[in-house]
Design a protein around this motif. Structure first.
Motif: not given
Length: 273
Positions: A198-209
């Motif tokens: 019953g949830t929305n798990t939001i995964v964010v990729a951030w930063g700099s390669a």
């Protein structure tokens, strides 16, 4: 020397709730979270003349905040260069309107070329079936296209900045990692993600390669009501023809503040040489 640049209005909008929001949500209040996803950048934020967010640090995700609809006066300063130090705001805006009933995450992040920018994303709270969970992945890093894998199997493929993808899956814990698109080259992870029913798990990729500081940020929202219609990202796909005024105003503030503070930082660096 630490690089200092405004992450812009993203911090301002959410953090204004610390001094302005009521203890309990009222009818029409907007739900706002903010993710600071610009590496190595620190700012001070003033709301209605009061320093509301000192030393806002990269990697910080605010708790959900309730903002009463209305107008706010906001200023963004380079870290440690506020009014008490005789500084001038890099940018300010008066009577910035906060819309009612929004459910949004504002993200200050790097675009694909490594420039600071602002994205406004709707948090999908639409119901999911019993025993299921929603997983949303957002690519907000200065990095090429990526695949996101769960248990070694790609679940999102060829995702580019500043886009997102979402799917509904069985609730439970999964091991997730991020690879360069079409390869086995892991650039983030693995990390265990708990997808609660019953949830929305939001995964964010951030930063700099390029700077080798890629990271994941995770946010969880309840999946129980319809989205509010805020666009999924400035410059990204959206079913709406126009963004709320607050999102457009904050995006404009970010660009101007970034440009001003970049120029200031370069002058300081030149004098120190």
């Amino acid at each position: 020397m630490k690089r200092k640049i405004a992450i812009g209005g993203a911090a301002v909008l959410a953090m204004s709730a610390l001094s302005a929001a009521p203890a309990l949500a009222a009818e029409g209040d907007a739900t706002v979270s903010v993710l600071h996803a610009v590496p190595d950048l620190v700012v001070d934020v003033y709301v209605n003349g009061t320093e509301t967010v000192p030393d806002f640090q990269p990697g910080t995700l605010t708790d959900p905040l309730m903002l009463a609809p209305g107008a706010y006066d906001i200023q963004v300063y380079a870290d440690g260069a506020g009014p008490a130090e005789g500084g001038s705001p890099a940018i300010e805006a008066n009577d910035v309107q906060v819309p009612a009933n929004a459910n949004v995450t504002l993200v200050a992040h790097l675009d694909a070329n490594g420039n600071p920018t602002l994205g406004a994303f709707v948090n999908d709270t639409e119901p999911v079936p019993a025993g299921q969970a929603r997983l949303t992945v957002r690519h907000l890093a200065a990095a090429p296209a990526v695949d996101v894998r769960a248990g070694g199997t790609p679940v999102v493929e060829d995702l580019t900045n500043p886009n997102e993808a979402s799917l509904v899956t069985a609730a439970g814990t999964v091991s997730a990692d991020v690879t360069l698109a079409g390869t086995e080259d892991v650039v983030i992870g693995p990390a265990d993600l708990t997808l609660a029913e019953g949830t929305n798990t939001i995964v964010v990729a951030w930063g700099s390669a390029e700077a080798d500081n890629l990271a994941l940020a995770v946010q969880t929202v309840e999946a129980h009501s319809a989205p509010t219609g805020v666009p999924s990202g400035l410059g990204g796909a959206s079913d709406d023809a126009a963004a709320p005024a607050i999102v457009l105003a904050l995006a404009g503030m970010l660009g101007l503040a970034a440009a001003v503070l970049w120029r200031r930082s370069r002058l300081v660096e030149a004098r120190e040489r």
